[in-house]
Design an enzyme around this catalytic site. Structure first.
Site, PDB file in Angstrom:
ATOM      1  N   ARG A 145      14.165 -32.250   4.802  1.00  0.00           N
ATOM      2  CA  ARG A 145      14.510 -33.681   4.810  1.00  0.00           C
ATOM      3  C   ARG A 145      16.024 -33.898   4.815  1.00  0.00           C
ATOM      4  O   ARG A 145      16.514 -34.844   5.421  1.00  0.00           O
ATOM      5  CB  ARG A 145      13.873 -34.381   3.618  1.00  0.00           C
ATOM      6  CG  ARG A 145      12.344 -34.424   3.734  1.00  0.00           C
ATOM      7  CD  ARG A 145      11.763 -35.305   2.675  1.00  0.00           C
ATOM      8  NE  ARG A 145      10.308 -35.349   2.736  1.00  0.00           N
ATOM      9  CZ  ARG A 145       9.548 -36.044   1.903  1.00  0.00           C
ATOM     10  NH1 ARG A 145      10.109 -36.758   0.957  1.00  0.00           N
ATOM     11  NH2 ARG A 145       8.241 -36.036   2.006  1.00  0.00           N
ATOM     12  N   ASP A 203      11.143 -50.807  -6.566  1.00  0.00           N
ATOM     13  CA  ASP A 203      11.135 -49.387  -6.220  1.00  0.00           C
ATOM     14  C   ASP A 203      12.570 -48.884  -6.338  1.00  0.00           C
ATOM     15  O   ASP A 203      13.517 -49.670  -6.311  1.00  0.00           O
ATOM     16  CB  ASP A 203      10.618 -49.179  -4.783  1.00  0.00           C
ATOM     17  CG  ASP A 203      10.093 -47.770  -4.546  1.00  0.00           C
ATOM     18  OD1 ASP A 203       8.865 -47.573  -4.592  1.00  0.00           O
ATOM     19  OD2 ASP A 203      10.914 -46.844  -4.358  1.00  0.00           O
TER      20      ASP A 203
HETATM   21  C1  LIG Z   1       3.634 -42.386  -3.848  1.00  0.00           C
HETATM   22  S1  LIG Z   1       4.521 -43.886  -3.917  1.00  0.00           S
HETATM   23  C2  LIG Z   1       3.340 -44.945  -4.721  1.00  0.00           C
HETATM   24  C3  LIG Z   1       3.253 -46.292  -4.060  1.00  0.00           C
HETATM   25  C4  LIG Z   1       2.161 -47.231  -4.620  1.00  0.00           C
HETATM   26  N1  LIG Z   1       2.371 -47.526  -6.013  1.00  0.00           N
HETATM   27  C5  LIG Z   1       0.783 -46.671  -4.384  1.00  0.00           C
HETATM   28  O1  LIG Z   1       0.126 -46.246  -5.341  1.00  0.00           O
HETATM   29  O2  LIG Z   1       0.337 -46.637  -3.235  1.00  0.00           O
HETATM   30  C6  LIG Z   1       5.706 -43.548  -5.210  1.00  0.00           C
HETATM   31  C7  LIG Z   1       6.904 -44.483  -5.202  1.00  0.00           C
HETATM   32  O3  LIG Z   1       7.626 -44.271  -6.418  1.00  0.00           O
HETATM   33  C8  LIG Z   1       9.005 -44.487  -6.158  1.00  0.00           C
HETATM   34  N2  LIG Z   1       9.817 -43.860  -7.224  1.00  0.00           N
HETATM   35  C9  LIG Z   1      10.041 -42.538  -7.434  1.00  0.00           C
HETATM   36  N3  LIG Z   1      10.855 -42.352  -8.491  1.00  0.00           N
HETATM   37  C10 LIG Z   1      11.144 -43.589  -8.962  1.00  0.00           C
HETATM   38  C11 LIG Z   1      11.948 -44.055 -10.033  1.00  0.00           C
HETATM   39  N4  LIG Z   1      12.631 -43.212 -10.830  1.00  0.00           N
HETATM   40  N5  LIG Z   1      12.028 -45.395 -10.252  1.00  0.00           N
HETATM   41  C12 LIG Z   1      11.341 -46.265  -9.449  1.00  0.00           C
HETATM   42  N6  LIG Z   1      10.579 -45.881  -8.412  1.00  0.00           N
HETATM   43  C13 LIG Z   1      10.473 -44.555  -8.161  1.00  0.00           C
HETATM   44  C14 LIG Z   1       9.195 -43.858  -4.777  1.00  0.00           C
HETATM   45  O4  LIG Z   1      10.349 -44.333  -4.124  1.00  0.00           O
HETATM   46  C15 LIG Z   1       7.890 -44.223  -4.071  1.00  0.00           C
HETATM   47  O5  LIG Z   1       8.019 -45.373  -3.282  1.00  0.00           O
END
Ligand SMILES: C[S@@+](CC[C@H](N)C(=O)[O-])C[C@H]1O[C@@H](n2cnc3c(N)ncnc32)[C@H](O)[C@@H]1O
Length: 285
Positions: free
Chosen positions: A45, A154
């Site tokens: 990436r 996010d």
């Molecule tokens: C797998 S997605 C989940 C999306 C949605 N909640 C779902 O269940 O379909 C995880 C998300 O967590 C966010 N994320 C990761 N670390 C984070 C942090 N420290 N604070 C806020 N968001 C975070 C990522 O950018 C990503 O968009």
């Protein structure tokens, strides 16, 4: 960009020491665990970043990341590159069924025409908050009685931009969104070659998106919520971090408010002001 330059990027390898340095930074700033198994993914990436920055080695890149300029401008791109944004409309549908069957009728009964406030924490590109919006709006269409807002947050600014635009490809919406809801809540692009859909303005107006990093000491949100969805993100954190994050989220959940986490996550054994009402669903004490 010259052929030689592209070839150098193709060959560039992230050493274990470089991965360790970046991994420690990522873990500290985002909470996301960086075990050695993720090295290949991170390397692949970040090669995109080498190309954008016109660099041909990870030595140059890592030095830049830890320079004063890189700390301001590049760290955010690393988060975008390493985070997993996988999401879907109507993902883990039992949560939306529970919302329709229990949470919304309860709110209708006690709310007196109030405003239902929902937080989609770690909302990725918007599929989750828009599914919440569609589910709630369907309920309100049938039963009336209250208005609602959905706040999506996010860590990734890139993904938030997509969420805010509310534009999705055909593959994203079909077959996940039933046809009737597709017709009601999505506008097909006028350009037939594009095959994209945009969420209707009436629903977009009920959404708010902003950046929030769960690692921040406090979340500084302007309000408390009736419902919080925090799904498929805790899994990337170690257990003490999970507990600390959910504990901070609880500060923004109204007493009796509902908390949902993903089906591959667990809060068992944690000391939190939450009462389990069914698997993956809790109420604020
Ligand atoms: C797998 S997605 C989940 C999306 C949605 N909640 C779902 O269940 O379909 C995880 C998300 O967590 C966010 N994320 C990761 N670390 C984070 C942090 N420290 N604070 C806020 N968001 C975070 C990522 O950018 C990503 O968009």
């Amino acid at each position: 960009m010259s052929f030689e330059h592209l070839r150098d990027i193709y060959k560039a390898e992230l050493s274990d020491a470089q991965f360790d340095r970046l991994g420690t930074l990522i873990m500290r700033e985002t909470g996301i665990k960086m075990p050695p198994i993720k090295k290949v993914m991170v390397q692949a990436r970040l090669k995109k970043r080498l190309r954008v920055l016109d660099m041909s080695s990870f030595d140059d890149y890592v030095n830049f990341v830890f320079s004063p300029e890189g700390q301001v401008s590049e760290v955010i791109h690393i988060f975008d590159a390493v985070s997993t944004n996988k999401t879907d409309f109507f993902r883990e549908p039992v949560h939306f069924d529970f919302l329709k069957g229990q949470v919304l009728p309860e709110f209708l009964e006690k709310s007196n025409g109030g405003l239902l406030k929902v937080w989609s924490a770690a909302c990725s590109s918007g599929e989750e908050p828009y599914t919440l919006g569609i589910t709630i709006n369907e309920f309100v269409r049938q039963h009336g009685g209250f208005d609602f807002m959905v706040h999506g947050t996010d860590i990734s600014t890139l993904i938030l931009k997509m969420a805010n635009n509310g534009i999705f490809t055909h593959e994203r919406v079909s077959p996940a969104v039933p046809d009737e809801l597709l017709r009601r809540y999505f506008m097909r692009s006028k350009d037939d070659t594009k095959k994209t859909y945009r969420i209707v303005p009436e629903l977009r107006q009920k959404m708010r998106f902003s950046r929030l990093n769960f690692m921040d000491d406090s979340y500084n949100l302007p309000e408390k919520y009736d419902v919080v969805f925090c799904r498929n993100v805790l899994i990337y954190f170690d257990r003490p971090t999970q507990e600390a994050v959910v504990s901070k989220i609880c500060n923004y959940l109204k007493p009796g408010g509902y908390f949902f986490h993903g089906h591959s996550e667990s809060l068992i054994g944690m000391n939190l002001p939450l009462k389990n009402v069914r698997p993956t669903v809790f109420r604020r004490i």
